[in-house]
Design a protein around this motif. Structure first.
Motif, PDB file in Angstrom:
ATOM      1  N   SER A 282       0.806  -1.218   0.000  1.00 57.92           N
ATOM      2  CA  SER A 282       0.000   0.000   0.000  1.00 57.92           C
ATOM      3  C   SER A 282       0.839   1.268   0.000  1.00 57.92           C
ATOM      4  CB  SER A 282      -0.954  -0.002   1.208  1.00 57.92           C
ATOM      5  OG  SER A 282      -0.232  -0.003   2.420  1.00 57.92           O
ATOM      6  N   ALA A 283       2.052   1.206   0.510  1.00 58.91           N
ATOM      7  CA  ALA A 283       2.901   2.400   0.568  1.00 58.91           C
ATOM      8  C   ALA A 283       3.628   2.662  -0.747  1.00 58.91           C
ATOM      9  CB  ALA A 283       3.919   2.270   1.697  1.00 58.91           C
ATOM     10  N   VAL A 284       3.633   1.679  -1.661  1.00 59.07           N
ATOM     11  CA  VAL A 284       4.431   1.833  -2.890  1.00 59.07           C
ATOM     12  C   VAL A 284       3.574   1.797  -4.151  1.00 59.07           C
ATOM     13  CG1 VAL A 284       6.526   0.924  -1.834  1.00 59.07           C
ATOM     14  CG2 VAL A 284       4.944  -0.655  -2.946  1.00 59.07           C
ATOM     15  N   THR A 285       2.241   1.744  -4.009  1.00 59.75           N
ATOM     16  CA  THR A 285       1.392   1.875  -5.188  1.00 59.75           C
ATOM     17  C   THR A 285       1.507   3.297  -5.719  1.00 59.75           C
ATOM     18  OG1 THR A 285      -0.499   2.480  -3.798  1.00 59.75           O
ATOM     19  CG2 THR A 285      -0.238   0.148  -4.375  1.00 59.75           C
ATOM     20  N   PHE A 286       0.992   3.512  -6.941  1.00 56.91           N
ATOM     21  CA  PHE A 286       0.966   4.880  -7.469  1.00 56.91           C
ATOM     22  C   PHE A 286      -0.463   5.231  -7.862  1.00 56.91           C
ATOM     23  CE2 PHE A 286       1.222   8.098 -10.792  1.00 56.91           C
ATOM     24  CZ  PHE A 286       1.956   9.067 -10.117  1.00 56.91           C
ATOM     25  N   PRO A 287      -1.064   6.169  -7.148  1.00 60.47           N
ATOM     26  CA  PRO A 287      -0.543   6.845  -5.952  1.00 60.47           C
ATOM     27  C   PRO A 287      -0.541   5.901  -4.748  1.00 60.47           C
ATOM     28  CG  PRO A 287      -2.815   7.466  -6.335  1.00 60.47           C
ATOM     29  CD  PRO A 287      -2.430   6.616  -7.508  1.00 60.47           C
ATOM     30  N   ARG A 330      -2.562   8.515   2.865  1.00 59.15           N
ATOM     31  CA  ARG A 330      -1.530   8.675   1.823  1.00 59.15           C
ATOM     32  C   ARG A 330      -2.143   9.396   0.630  1.00 59.15           C
ATOM     33  NH1 ARG A 330      -0.454   3.019   3.323  1.00 59.15           N
ATOM     34  NH2 ARG A 330       1.350   2.930   4.724  1.00 59.15           N
ATOM     35  N   GLU A 331      -1.534   9.238  -0.538  1.00 55.81           N
ATOM     36  CA  GLU A 331      -1.892  10.076  -1.699  1.00 55.81           C
ATOM     37  C   GLU A 331      -3.254   9.754  -2.301  1.00 55.81           C
ATOM     38  OE1 GLU A 331       2.711  10.582  -3.307  1.00 55.81           O
ATOM     39  OE2 GLU A 331       1.463   8.903  -3.986  1.00 55.81           O
TER      40      GLU A 331
END
Length: 338
Positions: A282-287, A330-331
């Motif tokens: 979840s921290a490295v998906t875009f966004p 997050r984003e």
């Protein structure tokens, strides 16, 4: 020359051998002062517990089973990692068991749990009912994990899924979003996990004066990112009009992000997206993915404490306990501007 014995530690600390044993086994009911006193003696003497001798004396295997649906689901993989590390502090190793989330798989697990291979089991059921679990007679202690209703006779540890779903949905509503979809629940038999998360989602909408729209519920054929891609594609083809999407789990969110990006729908400018479980992906998906984060160390730690107490002889009624969760922003779904 022999190494230091448990008796030597007891004499150095000025306590009983039982107290030293309780500290070595990380027994919960030892005062911090006593634990520190014994640990200091252990460190000074360089004492190492004789695990094999302890197992021979107690008749225990030193193994705990951790049973769940599918290790390929990121949440369960992380649960296994946390449990394996936490169990080491009790002198245990973890044996993984997969049930494929089927009734037959879970029944087979419960039937074989008496084979004497493990001293206890942490079990996250998906299909068995509370009454069927209650009827099972096992030679080993069991602590349940997760949302499935638990018998009053068995311990269970979980997060409050309804409350967490309300919070993540409110997080979507606060910036002014009004057409909020829910993606990822089962198309056929609705799991207790999905039922609770949809309930919290619905309550948050109603609290905000928004009428829940069944047309904004997007089911998937299975718990997978690929099925979520297909489901969201079909929903968009059918005219899905949403400015926010609450996903049942991070896998559904990954699929949702892919389907939206394929159509040129911007996240979060056009549609905000949230997940659930705060897996490493979840921290490295875009966004990067805003998600519900269960406190896994707290969940596993408390479940192990209850299980060890059962292994040690506790025979009271079941303890049903809730551990914390939080929303990680997050984003993909920023917080409302202040």
């Amino acid at each position: 020359m022999r190494g230091p014995r448990l008796q030597d530690v007891a004499e150095r600390a000025g306590v009983s051998m039982k107290t030293v044993s309780n500290v070595v086994r990380n027994y919960a009911h030892v005062s911090p002062q006593m634990r520190e006193r014994v640990q200091r003696a252990i460190d000074e003497l360089g004492y190492k517990p004789n695990v094999m001798a302890r197992r021979l004396a107690t008749g225990r295997t030193g193994l705990i089973a951790l049973a769940f649906a599918d290790v390929g689901i990121p949440y369960f993989a992380e649960l296994a990692r946390v449990a394996s590390r936490a169990a080491q502090s009790y002198g245990y190793r973890v044996l993984l068991e997969e049930t494929d989330a089927t009734l037959d798989g879970e029944r087979a697990l419960m039937a074989s749990s008496e084979a004497g291979l493990v001293d206890g089991m942490l079990f996250q059921p998906s299909a068995m009912s509370s009454s069927e679990i209650a009827q099972h007679r096992s030679d080993i202690p069991i602590v349940l994990l997760g949302e499935t209703p638990a018998p009053l006779t068995i311990d269970r540890v979980m997060i409050d899924n309804v409350a967490a779903a309300r919070e993540i949905t409110r997080h979507m509503i606060e910036p002014g979003r009004r057409r909020i979809a829910f993606v990822g629940h089962e198309a056929r038999a609705l799991s207790e996990t999905s039922r609770q998360r949809i309930l919290g989602y619905q309550e948050a909408l109603q609290d905000a004066g928004i009428t829940p729209d069944p047309g904004l519920l997007v089911a998937t054929d299975s718990v997978s990112a690929a099925d979520a891609v297909d489901a969201v594609r079909r929903a968009l083809d059918d005219g899905l009009d949403a400015d926010g999407i609450v996903c049942r789990d991070d896998l559904a969110a990954l699929g949702t992000l892919r389907a939206l990006q394929e159509r040129g729908i911007r996240v979060p400018l056009d549609v905000a997206v949230t997940g659930w479980d705060d897996t490493r992906l979840s921290a490295v998906t875009f966004p990067s993915l805003t998600t519900v984060s269960p406190d896994l160390p707290a969940l596993v730690g408390r479940a192990l404490e209850l299980l060890i107490e059962r292994i040690e002889g506790y025979d009271g009624v079941g303890r049903h306990e809730i551990v914390p969760h939080r929303i990680v922003t997050r984003e993909s779904a920023p917080a409302a501007s202040t």
